[in-house]
Design an enzyme around this catalytic site. Structure first.
Site, PDB file in Angstrom:
ATOM      1  N   ASP A  66       0.858  -1.193   0.000  1.00 45.69           N
ATOM      2  CA  ASP A  66       0.000   0.000   0.000  1.00 45.69           C
ATOM      3  C   ASP A  66       0.895   1.244   0.000  1.00 45.69           C
ATOM      4  O   ASP A  66       1.634   1.465   0.953  1.00 45.69           O
ATOM      5  CB  ASP A  66      -0.900  -0.019   1.244  1.00 45.69           C
ATOM      6  N   LYS A 101     -13.819   0.377   3.608  1.00 43.10           N
ATOM      7  CA  LYS A 101     -13.544   0.665   5.016  1.00 43.10           C
ATOM      8  C   LYS A 101     -14.828   1.129   5.680  1.00 43.10           C
ATOM      9  O   LYS A 101     -15.369   2.179   5.309  1.00 43.10           O
ATOM     10  CB  LYS A 101     -12.467   1.745   5.139  1.00 43.10           C
TER      11      LYS A 101
HETATM   12  C1  MUC Z   1      -4.462   2.412   4.664  1.00 46.10           C
HETATM   13  O1  MUC Z   1      -4.925   1.406   4.154  1.00 46.10           O
HETATM   14  O2  MUC Z   1      -4.123   3.299   3.915  1.00 46.10           O
HETATM   15  C2  MUC Z   1      -3.300   4.781   6.431  1.00 46.10           C
HETATM   16  C3  MUC Z   1      -3.845   5.966   6.103  1.00 46.10           C
HETATM   17  C4  MUC Z   1      -5.217   5.815   6.098  1.00 46.10           C
HETATM   18  O3  MUC Z   1      -6.076   6.666   5.833  1.00 46.10           O
HETATM   19  O4  MUC Z   1      -5.561   4.540   6.392  1.00 46.10           O
HETATM   20  C5  MUC Z   1      -4.386   3.837   6.738  1.00 46.10           C
HETATM   21  C6  MUC Z   1      -4.312   2.494   6.154  1.00 46.10           C
HETATM   22 MG    MG Z   2      -4.590   2.099   2.040  1.00 46.69          MG
END
Ligand code: MUC
Ligand code: MG
Length: 367
Positions: free
Chosen positions: A191, A266
């Site tokens: 990521d 998310k």
């Molecule tokens: C992710 O998956 O990017 C880091 C920054 C954010 O907004 O979420 C995390 C994990």
């Molecule tokens: Mg991410």
């Protein structure tokens, strides 16, 4: 049953070690606990993790928009009037994390009022999720030591590796060290949190071609419109969009632009209601998803697991549910446990979460 009030409680709990990544770092969980009160006495609860570097929200802005702005617009609505709630929330642009927490707290109240778990209400596909652990920036040997510890202590065998550093070779070295140390059976993906240019991303992927990465997430910004499309066209692995897809319309745009081939869902960003819209869109288009983590507490991780386990497409892949392991403490009275690489969904009613009121009193910042 009607919404009688919405509470937004700012609190802060430090991490044992900061999580570092290309767009920022988190050393303390400065979150907002959202409580939706009803006239039936039921209280729904969810967590809002503000991420200024991702969506522009702060702890102060989330507290204010939830308590002072959304609260008055939602009080008096029935908890089952979910689409009325959604349309009232959507009158305000942005603020995804604040909206998501209000939505999930209402679902918690609905589940409690019906005496069933939210995960069953959402779809009830399975009762557990395989867990993927996120490894933040550190020297390669420290990243390897962390992944080995997490594997040995919790049985986790899927790791998301943060990349996007400059020079990109630091990340290539770390990914290679992880693959060598963990062996071929462990699943690795990366990521970039928008840290690389499209050409840096292309070169890094080329140099990591032999590492059997499952997919790559948000390597460069969505504003690199043609650059992202160019990257997708030459990549041999799927390219997932994360922070560039905070609304269903953005999901459509990234996918139809050819700028992404997979989507991170998310619940901390799209709650349960809008996450189901995103999921339906992805399923209809035949696009893979992953349950992502917004650097969530146990309360947030429990919500993500409830959603992930509810549907076949989200349960197919390991979900990112373990960031809370690095926190010094949490608010859940009955802590989550990850065993043999899996997290069980709470049986409810509602989300099945009970807040430890002594801990909340200790960590809240408004008294
Ligand atoms: C992710 O998956 O990017 C880091 C920054 C954010 O907004 O979420 C995390 C994990
Ligand atoms: Mg991410």
């Amino acid at each position: 049953m009607k919404i009688s009030g919405i509470e937004a409680i700012p609190y802060a709990i430090p991490y044992r070690k900061p999580l570092r990544f290309a767009s920022g770092e988190v050393a303390t969980a400065e979150h907002v606990l959202v409580r939706v009160h009803t006239d039936g006495g039921i209280v729904g609860t969810a967590d809002a993790p503000p991420r200024p570097f991702t969506y522009g929200e702060t702890q102060v802005s989330v507290r204010s928009i939830v308590a002072d702005h959304f609260g008055p617009q939602l009080v008096g609505l029935g908890i089952l009037e979910r689409e009325v709630v959604r349309s009232r929330l959507e009158r305000t642009v942005g603020n995804p994390v604040a909206k998501a927490a209000v939505d999930m707290a209402i679902w918690d109240a609905i589940g409690q009022s019906l005496g069933v778990s939210v995960s069953e209400l959402l779809g009830g596909f399975t009762d557990r999720m395989r867990v993927s652990h996120m490894v933040g920036f550190a020297p390669a040997e420290e990243m390897v030591a962390e992944a080995e510890r997490i594997r040995d202590e919790h049985g986790i065998s899927t790791f998301k590796v943060k990349v996007g550093r400059k020079p990109y070779r630091d990340d290539v070295e770390a990914c290679r060290a992880l693959r060598v140390a963990l062996g071929p059976d462990v699943e690795l993906y990366v990521d970039g949190n928008r840290g690389w240019t499209p050409s840096e991303a292309a070169r890094a992927l080329q140099e990591m071609r032999d590492l059997d990465l499952t997919f790559a997430e948000e390597l460069c910004p969505a504003d690199d419109v043609l650059g992202r499309r160019w990257l997708v066209q030459q990549s041999t692995i799927p390219m997932f969009a994360d922070e560039s897809v905070s609304r269903p319309g953005e999901v459509t745009r990234e996918l139809l632009n050819g700028a992404a081939t997979g989507i991170s869902i998310k619940t901390s960003r799209t709650g349960f209601t809008t996450s189901q819209l995103v999921l339906g869109l992805c399923e209809g288009l035949g696009v893979e998803v992953v349950i992502g983590n917004q650097i969530d507490t146990q309360v947030g991780s429990l919500c993500a697991a409830a959603f992930g386990a509810a549907h076949p497409l989200t349960a197919r892949r390991a979900g990112e549910l373990s960031n809370y392991l690095d926190m010094t403490d949490d608010l859940l009275a009955d802590p989550l446990t990850i065993q043999d690489g899996e997290l069980a969904v709470r049986q409810g009613p509602g989300l099945g979460l009970v807040i430890d009121e002594d801990k909340l009193a200790r960590y809240r910042q408004d008294r």
